[in-house]
Design a protein around this motif. Structure first.
Motif, PDB file in Angstrom:
ATOM      1  N   MET A  66      -7.637   3.706 -28.108  1.00  0.00           N
ATOM      2  CA  MET A  66      -7.884   3.046 -29.390  1.00  0.00           C
ATOM      3  C   MET A  66      -9.344   3.122 -29.803  1.00  0.00           C
ATOM      4  O   MET A  66      -9.663   3.371 -30.965  1.00  0.00           O
TER       5      MET A  66
ATOM      6  N   VAL B 244      -6.413   0.941 -24.518  1.00  0.00           N
ATOM      7  CA  VAL B 244      -7.650   0.519 -25.186  1.00  0.00           C
ATOM      8  C   VAL B 244      -8.639   1.677 -25.253  1.00  0.00           C
ATOM      9  O   VAL B 244      -9.333   1.859 -26.261  1.00  0.00           O
TER      10      VAL B 244
ATOM     11  N   ALA C  60      -3.858   2.696 -32.789  1.00  0.00           N
ATOM     12  CA  ALA C  60      -5.085   2.435 -33.548  1.00  0.00           C
ATOM     13  C   ALA C  60      -4.970   2.994 -34.957  1.00  0.00           C
ATOM     14  O   ALA C  60      -5.332   2.332 -35.938  1.00  0.00           O
TER      15      ALA C  60
ATOM     16  N   ILE D 227      -6.993  -2.984 -32.580  1.00  0.00           N
ATOM     17  CA  ILE D 227      -7.233  -2.907 -31.134  1.00  0.00           C
ATOM     18  C   ILE D 227      -6.656  -4.126 -30.425  1.00  0.00           C
ATOM     19  O   ILE D 227      -6.029  -4.004 -29.366  1.00  0.00           O
TER      20      ILE D 227
END
Length: 287
Positions: free
Chosen positions: A208, A205, A52, A66
């Motif tokens: 991020m 994720v 990120a 992302i």
């Protein structure tokens, strides 16, 4: 504590719990379905945070960072399962622990070579860099609400994938009886690759979307790994529903413990785990 402060802490606990769920869901899927003890799961969270930071600097867009990071994380998870983990499904858990423990050091060294050992910050997107006023002196950041929304959408998507699709049916069948599933012509190795890639993608994720509110720093995966295992143990190994309930409980206990009982906040979560295991040794939701 007045109502505004209570609401802020409640929203903080919800956001933290949902973030923990994204991490723990991947861990419980990998352990419950594939039987692999993955101590390196926190490293995928760290990998997501660093991606990120890096891709935001390259593209000047957190959203694009992302998307690109999620695709790369899923691909990396698939490659890791194909080259390493599939050879350890029938090995002892000790072998799996040694493998994943070694991977932690490898990922840390690779991270150091690629991005150095400095602490980095990721800027909140301008469109989300504002707060909702609650009182004359208190407000709540919109980005934290967006984080919670993203986690809820991903949790719903994971539930629908596991419970309502043919792929989910094959995943559940492979977890229940691998030999019978293979005899029906289902490629169980492909299913395991999908599950592992999904778990890595969820953890990345989570890293991020958490990067803008938490500094990106070396070893950040270790701090969340223990909490992930606590959530998995409380919820029940292999249960995604249990991981969600346990993550929300841990979020509540940890957040309000730090505000109301700071003297014992560090052990409040472990006291919760001990209490649950005392009455339900297999966790809240047995698979």
């Amino acid at each position: 504590m007045d109502f505004a402060n209570f609401l802020i802490q409640l929203l903080n606990s919800l956001q933290y719990g949902l973030l923990l769920f994204m991490l723990a869901a991947g861990l419980t899927l990998i352990f419950g379905i594939m039987g692999v003890v993955n101590l390196a799961h926190g490293s995928f969270y760290m990998l997501g945070a660093y991606m990120a930071w890096f891709f935001t600097a390259q593209f000047d867009s957190l959203l694009l960072a992302i998307v690109v990071g999620a695709v790369l994380a899923v691909a990396f998870g698939w490659l890791l399962e194909w080259t390493l983990f599939r050879f350890f499904y029938h090995r002892d858990h000790l072998d799996q622990v040694l493998l994943t423990f070694g991977l932690i050091y490898i990922f840390e060294e690779v991270r150091s070579l690629l991005w150095g050992d400095d602490v980095h910050a990721v800027q909140v997107p301008e469109a989300l860099n504002w707060s909702i006023p609650l009182t004359d002196t208190l407000s709540y950041p919109v980005y934290r609400l967006v984080m919670s929304g993203i986690c809820i959408v991903l949790a719903l998507g994971l539930y629908l994938l596991i419970s309502k699709t043919r792929l989910g049916m094959k995943i559940r069948a492979g977890a229940f009886n691998r030999e019978m599933t293979e005899s029906l012509g289902i490629n169980i190795r492909l299913i395991h690759g999908v599950v592992f890639a999904l778990g890595v993608g969820l953890a990345a994720v989570a890293g991020m979307i958490a990067a803008p509110i938490a500094s990106v720093y070396p070893g950040m995966g270790s701090s969340v790994l223990i909490m992930c295992f606590v959530v998995v143990v409380i919820g029940g190994i292999g249960s995604v529903r249990g991981a969600l309930v346990a993550a929300l409980l841990v979020g509540l206990v940890d957040t309000f413990g730090k505000v109301l009982l700071p003297q014992i906040a560090g052990m409040a979560v472990y006291m919760l785990m001990a209490a649950v295991l005392l009455y339900k040794p297999e966790g809240l939701f047995k698979q």
